[in-house]
Motif scaffolding. Structure first.
Motif, PDB file in Angstrom:
ATOM      1  N   HIS A 269      14.825  39.974  -7.027  1.00 51.07           N
ATOM      2  CA  HIS A 269      15.529  39.699  -7.420  1.00 51.07           C
ATOM      3  C   HIS A 269      14.615  38.864  -7.654  1.00 51.07           C
ATOM      4  O   HIS A 269      14.791  37.538  -7.570  1.00 51.07           O
ATOM      5  N   ALA A 270      15.367  37.996  -9.719  1.00 52.30           N
ATOM      6  CA  ALA A 270      14.340  37.228  -9.875  1.00 52.30           C
ATOM      7  C   ALA A 270      15.253  35.794  -9.478  1.00 52.30           C
ATOM      8  O   ALA A 270      16.336  35.309 -10.372  1.00 52.30           O
ATOM      9  N   SER A 271      13.839  35.354  -8.152  1.00 48.85           N
ATOM     10  CA  SER A 271      14.979  32.998  -8.390  1.00 48.85           C
ATOM     11  C   SER A 271      13.758  32.164  -8.945  1.00 48.85           C
ATOM     12  O   SER A 271      13.316  32.708 -10.470  1.00 48.85           O
ATOM     13  N   SER A 272      13.712  31.677  -8.425  1.00 48.63           N
ATOM     14  CA  SER A 272      13.448  29.991  -9.249  1.00 48.63           C
ATOM     15  C   SER A 272      12.510  29.223  -8.828  1.00 48.63           C
ATOM     16  O   SER A 272      13.082  29.368  -7.362  1.00 48.63           O
ATOM     17  N   VAL A 273      11.460  28.322  -9.115  1.00 48.76           N
ATOM     18  CA  VAL A 273      11.479  27.368  -8.265  1.00 48.76           C
ATOM     19  C   VAL A 273      12.992  26.390  -8.058  1.00 48.76           C
ATOM     20  O   VAL A 273      12.645  25.292  -7.337  1.00 48.76           O
ATOM     21  N   ALA A 274      13.848  26.699  -9.665  1.00 48.08           N
ATOM     22  CA  ALA A 274      15.046  25.742  -9.350  1.00 48.08           C
ATOM     23  C   ALA A 274      15.370  25.981  -7.602  1.00 48.08           C
ATOM     24  O   ALA A 274      16.551  24.961  -7.925  1.00 48.08           O
ATOM     25  N   ALA A 275      15.771  26.981  -7.578  1.00 47.89           N
ATOM     26  CA  ALA A 275      16.398  27.237  -6.325  1.00 47.89           C
ATOM     27  C   ALA A 275      15.959  25.994  -4.701  1.00 47.89           C
ATOM     28  O   ALA A 275      16.618  25.661  -4.392  1.00 47.89           O
ATOM     29  N   TYR A 276      14.685  25.680  -5.503  1.00 50.81           N
ATOM     30  CA  TYR A 276      14.374  24.808  -4.568  1.00 50.81           C
ATOM     31  C   TYR A 276      14.951  23.534  -3.967  1.00 50.81           C
ATOM     32  O   TYR A 276      15.024  23.479  -5.349  1.00 50.81           O
ATOM     33  N   ALA A 277      15.255  22.788  -3.568  1.00 54.84           N
ATOM     34  CA  ALA A 277      15.475  20.885  -3.245  1.00 54.84           C
ATOM     35  C   ALA A 277      14.741  20.019  -3.889  1.00 54.84           C
ATOM     36  O   ALA A 277      13.050  20.352  -3.824  1.00 54.84           O
ATOM     37  N   PRO A 278      15.267  18.960  -4.308  1.00 51.28           N
ATOM     38  CA  PRO A 278      13.983  18.274  -4.748  1.00 51.28           C
ATOM     39  C   PRO A 278      12.630  18.006  -4.009  1.00 51.28           C
ATOM     40  O   PRO A 278      12.569  17.439  -2.539  1.00 51.28           O
ATOM     41  N   GLY A 279      11.381  18.160  -3.944  1.00 57.57           N
ATOM     42  CA  GLY A 279      10.128  18.034  -3.113  1.00 57.57           C
ATOM     43  C   GLY A 279       8.702  17.358  -3.791  1.00 57.57           C
ATOM     44  O   GLY A 279       9.014  16.335  -5.115  1.00 57.57           O
ATOM     45  N   PRO A 280       7.684  17.250  -3.015  1.00 55.49           N
ATOM     46  CA  PRO A 280       6.845  16.310  -3.684  1.00 55.49           C
ATOM     47  C   PRO A 280       6.015  17.598  -4.977  1.00 55.49           C
ATOM     48  O   PRO A 280       5.928  18.298  -5.546  1.00 55.49           O
ATOM     49  N   LYS A 281       5.297  16.332  -5.557  1.00 56.42           N
ATOM     50  CA  LYS A 281       4.510  16.680  -6.939  1.00 56.42           C
ATOM     51  C   LYS A 281       2.919  16.266  -6.914  1.00 56.42           C
ATOM     52  O   LYS A 281       2.774  16.565  -8.006  1.00 56.42           O
ATOM     53  N   ARG A 282       2.650  15.628  -6.085  1.00 56.53           N
ATOM     54  CA  ARG A 282       1.261  15.391  -5.658  1.00 56.53           C
ATOM     55  C   ARG A 282       0.449  16.998  -4.631  1.00 56.53           C
ATOM     56  O   ARG A 282      -0.218  16.965  -3.801  1.00 56.53           O
ATOM     57  N   GLY A 283       1.727  17.520  -3.963  1.00 52.57           N
ATOM     58  CA  GLY A 283       1.544  18.696  -2.944  1.00 52.57           C
ATOM     59  C   GLY A 283       2.445  19.527  -3.390  1.00 52.57           C
ATOM     60  O   GLY A 283       2.930  19.935  -4.312  1.00 52.57           O
ATOM     61  N   PHE A 284       2.308  20.887  -2.781  1.00 54.81           N
ATOM     62  CA  PHE A 284       2.551  22.333  -2.759  1.00 54.81           C
ATOM     63  C   PHE A 284       3.802  22.736  -1.345  1.00 54.81           C
ATOM     64  O   PHE A 284       2.780  22.540  -0.390  1.00 54.81           O
ATOM     65  N   VAL A 285       4.773  22.861  -2.246  1.00 59.86           N
ATOM     66  CA  VAL A 285       5.684  23.351  -1.140  1.00 59.86           C
ATOM     67  C   VAL A 285       5.436  24.688  -0.951  1.00 59.86           C
ATOM     68  O   VAL A 285       5.052  25.973  -1.474  1.00 59.86           O
ATOM     69  N   LYS A 286       5.954  26.063   0.309  1.00 60.88           N
ATOM     70  CA  LYS A 286       5.852  27.140   0.353  1.00 60.88           C
ATOM     71  C   LYS A 286       6.693  27.785   0.644  1.00 60.88           C
ATOM     72  O   LYS A 286       8.455  26.829   0.004  1.00 60.88           O
ATOM     73  N   GLU A 287       7.108  28.623   0.573  1.00 60.78           N
ATOM     74  CA  GLU A 287       8.057  29.805   0.588  1.00 60.78           C
ATOM     75  C   GLU A 287       9.723  29.173   1.353  1.00 60.78           C
ATOM     76  O   GLU A 287      10.788  29.479   0.966  1.00 60.78           O
ATOM     77  N   SER A 288       9.163  28.244   2.641  1.00 65.22           N
ATOM     78  CA  SER A 288      10.478  27.784   3.171  1.00 65.22           C
ATOM     79  C   SER A 288      10.953  26.632   3.246  1.00 65.22           C
ATOM     80  O   SER A 288      11.808  26.396   3.757  1.00 65.22           O
ATOM     81  N   TRP A 289      10.623  25.970   1.998  1.00 71.70           N
ATOM     82  CA  TRP A 289      10.753  24.854   1.648  1.00 71.70           C
ATOM     83  C   TRP A 289      12.736  24.922   1.507  1.00 71.70           C
ATOM     84  O   TRP A 289      12.994  25.957   1.081  1.00 71.70           O
ATOM     85  N   LEU A 290      12.829  23.625   2.130  1.00 69.56           N
ATOM     86  CA  LEU A 290      14.945  24.310   1.593  1.00 69.56           C
ATOM     87  C   LEU A 290      15.464  24.315   0.110  1.00 69.56           C
ATOM     88  O   LEU A 290      14.512  23.820  -0.529  1.00 69.56           O
ATOM     89  N   ARG A 291      16.234  25.349   0.042  1.00 64.23           N
ATOM     90  CA  ARG A 291      17.057  26.014  -1.319  1.00 64.23           C
ATOM     91  C   ARG A 291      17.976  24.924  -1.652  1.00 64.23           C
ATOM     92  O   ARG A 291      18.851  26.623  -1.462  1.00 64.23           O
ATOM     93  N   THR A 292      18.608  24.130  -1.922  1.00 67.22           N
ATOM     94  CA  THR A 292      19.379  23.264  -1.754  1.00 67.22           C
ATOM     95  C   THR A 292      19.893  22.538  -3.377  1.00 67.22           C
ATOM     96  O   THR A 292      20.755  23.020  -4.212  1.00 67.22           O
ATOM     97  N   GLY A 293      19.015  23.281  -4.243  1.00 66.95           N
ATOM     98  CA  GLY A 293      18.796  22.704  -5.750  1.00 66.95           C
ATOM     99  C   GLY A 293      18.780  21.276  -6.115  1.00 66.95           C
ATOM    100  O   GLY A 293      18.477  20.806  -5.113  1.00 66.95           O
ATOM    101  N   ILE A 294      18.731  21.103  -7.483  1.00 70.68           N
ATOM    102  CA  ILE A 294      18.553  19.936  -7.617  1.00 70.68           C
ATOM    103  C   ILE A 294      20.632  20.368  -8.353  1.00 70.68           C
ATOM    104  O   ILE A 294      20.536  20.122  -9.336  1.00 70.68           O
ATOM    105  N   PRO A 295      21.057  18.419  -7.409  1.00 65.83           N
ATOM    106  CA  PRO A 295      22.433  19.045  -7.850  1.00 65.83           C
ATOM    107  C   PRO A 295      22.836  18.804  -9.344  1.00 65.83           C
ATOM    108  O   PRO A 295      23.629  19.546 -10.317  1.00 65.83           O
ATOM    109  N   GLU A 296      21.982  17.897 -10.251  1.00 65.95           N
ATOM    110  CA  GLU A 296      22.365  18.082 -11.673  1.00 65.95           C
ATOM    111  C   GLU A 296      22.483  19.031 -12.351  1.00 65.95           C
ATOM    112  O   GLU A 296      22.949  18.588 -13.858  1.00 65.95           O
TER     113      GLU A 296
END
Length: 322
Positions: free
Chosen positions: A112-139
């Protein structure tokens, strides 16, 4: 190996067909809302026309999926952004129909083609792994739908452990022949000049991109192995105002985040452009992704850097292919 690709005529689908057609042992079938002209990457593919959001979609898809070794779901609708019910019908209900049909047809592998968009807000100077919370960006409705579909996949994996489920989470996908989902999300009149004269320098506005051919290569590696789970897919460098400005002769212009979001909301409501406030918030809040898992388990590395991929997209907008 018989591979059925849902949404095969879109941006990622076109690149995937180009890559898979070079594999002599693959029998390819494509599904789209409208059958494309059987030329170029669309040649030598068995085509089926289907609306995955229709009430009877699961039944018709089941018939198409029977005998398939893998189903790759790339179908996703981005426009019309003013019709949220239609987008939910295709993206959430349609994806659910694809998953149900794959189960009913006894398909052993679902990608399935998911996206970085599935992730919750996260760092912009570090990098998250696939285990990062997947609640999306509510807006962002796009982000909410991506996260919701992943939750549907969570349930399927739990209830059907013999089904191999793989989720691909790419950044922005660029190529010269990018589909309408890319061109509609960019300021076409500005980009068709082959340059970006003004680049907003806004807090958090740092994003990742990847060339469509590199995404296609990652899909092929998934199909050729027995991996499961999620894979982040992106190329460097991270794109921000300074990087884009240097590469495309643009001037970074400081713009407060709330002002940029407000401008997007107003012009979208007036139907002057297709990017609503949620897309800006998604770009500002979505995390940067680590692609270490793709490198280690798929031996995948991008061949094209993000700047070159973006330059190719701009070239295609300036000089469209005939």
């Amino acid at each position: 190996m018989r591979v059925v690709i849902v949404g095969a005529s879109g941006n990622a689908g076109t690149a995937l067909l180009r890559r898979l057609r070079a594999e002599p042992d693959l029998d390819l079938a494509g599904i789209s809302r409208r059958e494309p002209t059987p030329a170029g990457p669309y040649a030598d593919v068995s085509w089926f026309v289907a609306d995955i959001g229709a009430e009877d979609a699961a039944d018709s898809l089941t018939r198409i999926f029977r005998g398939a070794d893998a189903v790759v779901n790339l179908a996703w609708q981005i426009q019309p952004s003013h019709d949220q019910r239609r987008l939910y019908r295709t993206n959430v209900l349609g994806s659910r129909a694809v998953f149900r049909a794959a189960l009913d047809a006894g398909v052993p592998t679902l990608v399935h083609a998911s996206s970085v968009a599935a992730y919750a807000p996260g760092p912009k100077r570090g990098f998250v792994k696939e285990s990062w919370l997947r609640t999306g960006i509510p807006e962002s409705s796009y982000s909410r739908h991506k996260a919701l579909v992943e939750r549907v996949l969570d349930e399927i994996e739990s209830d059907h452990p013999t089904l191999r489920v793989v989720r691909m989470r790419p950044g922005l996908i660029f190529q010269r022949d990018a589909g309408s989902e890319i061109t509609r999300l960019l300021a076409g009149p500005l980009l068709r000049a082959g340059r970006i004269p003004l680049v907003p320098r806004t807090a958090g506005l740092r994003i990742q991109a990847v060339h469509a051919d590199d995404v296609a290569d990652a899909y092929l590696r998934v199909l050729r192995t027995d991996v499961r789970g999620a894979f982040n897919i992106a190329a460097g460098p991270v794109l921000d105002a300074d990087v884009i400005g240097r590469a495309f002769h643009g001037v970074p212009l400081p713009v407060p985040g709330l002002l940029l979001e407000g401008a997007a909301a107003l012009t979208w409501q007036l139907r002057l452009q297709p990017i609503d406030r949620g897309w800006v918030r998604l770009a500002r809040k979505a995390p940067l992704m680590s692609c270490d898992r793709a490198a280690s388990q798929l031996d995948w590395r991008p061949r094209t850097d993000a700047i070159s991929a973006m330059r190719e997209l701009l070239t295609g907008l300036a000089r469209p292919s005939s």
